[in-house]
Scaffold this motif. Structure first.
Motif: not given
Length: 736
Positions: A681-709
């Motif tokens: 219950e605590t983890e889910w919204p944090l993962r969702a927020l991280a995914a949203h930020c990864a999608l909208n970041a102007r610069y994000i390296e592949d490794e961090q992007y893959k870790q988020v998803w």
């Protein structure tokens, strides 16, 4: 009205052709006519039903044509419907009255005159015979040699306040004409023959309201309250119009019928019911309405309030028509320290421009089932206070179980079962579809064309209308061509922002959500007075950046305190802090003067009631608070609150303000916090927020992007609607 049969009597008009009167006024086969002051003269009637004069002395007549012309009531084209009541107690009820055409009031042979006879209803006096007894307040009329001086009053309506409770039937012996008996309306409705005849001609008669005392002052107050509700909630500021012109706009001009979906449990494999909000609300007496920021929740509340009180709602919402709305903006409660408002406080919370109601009025409205409780913005009070608010609302509705209620809230502010025990059903507003975007764009431009009517120069007005026509067609083509722009316009607020910027920039539009907000703020803070050719109003001139800096301090204070509203003193305190670093602004005036300038000129702050200041929309508050947190190097504070629902929209907006290193730091912080979460219950919204930020970041390296998803996919699929809402449409689309 007068009833003319074998005997002359009185009656009451239920509908334009339906009359209630006494049965003993005519015999079977008699011709009957009715006549009303201001009517068309005597109108022939047919007897639809007649009771036994000794048991149920009531008859139902059907006029062969309307008895009265339709009178234009102040708030609608029809007179208010009758309300029916029944006595609920045995205490004497003063301030009741019977109306009719008695013999004692005649001024010549055959010359009828109406009489209004006030008195006290004695519920116990005629109980054994199934009668109500009214004791007249004034001295009884003198006896007449050939019967009762009240002759001709039979069939007249008996009212307790605004409620019709009986039909006058007789003058009991022994009381020297000081008492008048009547047949209770409840006794008549229980007769199967009468009920069948009534429903045949009037399929939807009013429900009975219980009454234990008559309050004529309520009847006098309610039109004033209705007028105040109409004045407060039938006008609205349309983003992009008020900054280029002055004044507000008729709500109906820009109102869009939104699409919603039921969240009620459906059979497995079947889709949840969806449709227009008016269709879904009509069959749900108690509703929790969830919607994203800018989805139109408050506009819907205002529209319901202004139309319900004027009885102008569409047919789908007929059950709400004529109800008394109580709008409860939760942000105002939080700002004023009110946690559990009493019924007597409900009419005052919205601070309507109307005098104080009669003592106990709101409680009587709710007790009669005539209240429409509109609780707006449950997410705008601190999370810790929401359980207290739920208990207050549940207790109020248990006390007044017939009260219709709508609660608006953002999707994740409360659990799906938050008000389930109180019989609430859930609806959620859906993003605007392509056709809705087109409809909203058309409504926005129609409202913009209305401002051309204010121009004194007709040639200039014609040019502006022609320009708006061209802009509307061009924007419609752009929406059809540009999928990214269309996806940005999925809420009414952002769709209005796009319309405004398209007009102001002659067709050029930003490409991201953050660019949209930034451009909108520039439009409000810098361009507004330029377009109006206003220079240094109130002796203060602010650049867009200076205005933003000042507003950011107010926005962050509201977020940190879990508030959506603050007082003037609190706002001045925030501005004094900001002015320490704004020397140019400080030289122009005090924090009080700067606040007045922002309220008058920015278009972003408003004072909807004395000493209660708020942003015009919560989205701008969250956007500016996110910018302040980023500029003040407070991303760690944002991450500490990432699990709190009230901070999550701020965090979603913060990523658009961040530099490259700040984006990486924010996403890494969310991922690390999610890794340490104690439960799903605590983890889910944090993962969702991280995914949203990864999608909208102007610069994000592949490794961090893959870790988020990877972290999010480990939790899939979503187990309930709340988890699905937390993802947001952009993350859901990316997962597919």
């Amino acid at each position: 009205m007068a009833v003319l049969g074998a005997r002359q009597g009185s009656g009451v008009l239920l509908t334009p052709e339906l009359v209630l009167t006494s049965a003993h006024l005519f015999e079977p086969g008699d011709g009957v006519e009715v006549a009303a002051p201001g009517g068309y003269g005597p109108v022939p009637c047919d007897v639809a039903w007649s009771g036994d004069p000794d048991a149920c002395d009531v008859a139902l007549l059907v006029a062969r044509r309307p008895v009265l012309p339709l009178r234009l009531a102040p708030l609608r084209g029809l007179p208010p419907p009758l309300r029916w009541g029944k006595c609920a107690g045995w205490q004497p009820m003063p301030r009741c009255q019977v109306l009719g055409f008695p013999q004692v009031q005649r001024y010549g042979p055959g010359e009828l005159e109406a009489a209004q006879i006030p008195g006290t209803l004695m519920p116990l006096s005629g109980r054994m015979r199934g009668r109500y007894v009214l004791h007249a307040d004034h001295h009884p009329p003198a006896p007449v040699p050939d019967g009762s001086p009240w002759a001709g009053l039979s069939g007249g309506p008996v009212f307790a306040g605004p409620l019709l409770i009986g039909i006058a039937s007789g003058d009991p012996l022994g009381w020297q004409h000081s008492s008048i008996e009547s047949v209770p309306l409840t006794a008549v409705i229980d007769d199967p023959g009468f009920r069948k005849a009534l429903l045949e001609h009037w399929p939807d008669p009013p429900e009975f309201e219980e009454i234990s005392s008559a309050y004529p002052e309520d009847l006098a107050y309610e039109p004033a309250y209705a007028k105040a509700v109409k004045a407060a909630y039938s006008r609205l500021e349309i983003f992009g119009l008020d900054e280029l012109s002055s004044g507000d706009w008729d709500l109906d001009t820009a109102y869009l019928s939104l699409e919603a979906q039921s969240s009620s449990a459906a059979r497995p494999g079947t889709p949840e019911p969806r449709g227009r909000i008016e269709d879904l609300l009509g069959s749900r007496p108690r509703t929790v309405l969830r919607g994203e920021a800018g989805a139109g929740k408050t506009t819907l509340v205002w529209w319901l309030a202004s139309h319900a009180v004027c009885r102008t709602l569409p047919a789908q919402l007929a059950e709400l028509d004529g109800l008394i709305p109580f709008v409860v903006p939760m942000r105002s409660l939080a700002a004023r320290g009110i946690t559990s408002p009493t019924p007597s406080q409900l009419p005052k919370i919205a601070r309507l421009p109307v005098d104080r109601p009669p003592d106990g009025w709101a409680g009587r409205v709710l007790d009669a089932g005539r209240g429409l409780l509109l609780v707006d913005g449950m997410d705008e009070i601190p999370q810790a206070d929401r359980e207290l608010a739920r208990k207050w609302l549940a207790g109020l509705l248990r006390m007044y179980p017939r009260t219709r209620c709508l609660v608006t809230v953002r999707p994740l502010a409360v659990g799906s079962d938050w008000l389930e025990q109180e019989g609430f059903e859930e609806l959620r507003l859906l993003p605007l579809g392509d056709e809705d975007i087109q409809s909203f764009t058309g409504a926005w431009h129609r409202a913009a064309r209305l401002e051309c009517d204010r121009y004194a120069d007709e040639y200039w007005a014609k040019r502006q209308r022609k320009r708006l026509d061209a802009l509307e067609q061009e924007l419609d083509r752009e929406f059809r061509r540009n999928d990214v722009l269309r996806d940005l316009a999925r809420t009414p607020l952002l769709c209005a922002v796009i319309c405004a910027l398209h007009r102001q920039r002659n067709g050029f539009l930003p490409e991201t959500r953050w660019d949209l907000y930034s451009a909108a703020l520039n439009l409000m803070l810098a361009s507004r007075d330029i377009h109006r050719r206003i220079h240094q109003p109130e002796g203060i001139e602010l650049t867009a950046d200076e205005g933003r800096q000042l507003l950011q301090r107010i926005a962050l204070w509201l977020v940190r305190n879990g508030r959506a509203e603050l007082t003037r003193a609190q706002a001045v305190g925030r501005l004094e802090d900001a002015l320490r670093g704004l020397r140019r602004v400080r030289a122009q005036g005090t924090a009080h003067a700067v606040l007045t300038h922002l309220l008058n000129r920015s278009g972003l702050l408003q004072e909807r009631s004395p000493d209660a200041i708020q942003f015009v929309h919560r989205t701008f508050q969250d956007y500016l608070a996110a910018k302040e947190l980023q500029e003040s190097d407070s991303l760690d504070e944002l991450l500490r609150h990432a699990a709190e629902e009230q901070w999550q929209d701020v965090l979603r907006l913060a990523v658009g303000h961040c530099s490259r290193s700040e984006e990486q730091r924010l996403i890494a912080g969310l991922t690390a916090t999610a890794d340490k979460a104690p439960d799903r219950e605590t983890e889910w919204p944090l993962r969702a927020l991280a995914a949203h930020c990864a999608l909208n970041a102007r610069y994000i390296e592949d490794e961090q992007y893959k870790q988020v998803w990877k972290g999010l996919r480990r939790l899939l699929p979503a187990r309930n609607e709340r988890e699905l809402h937390a993802l947001g449409w952009d993350v859901v689309a990316a997962l597919h």
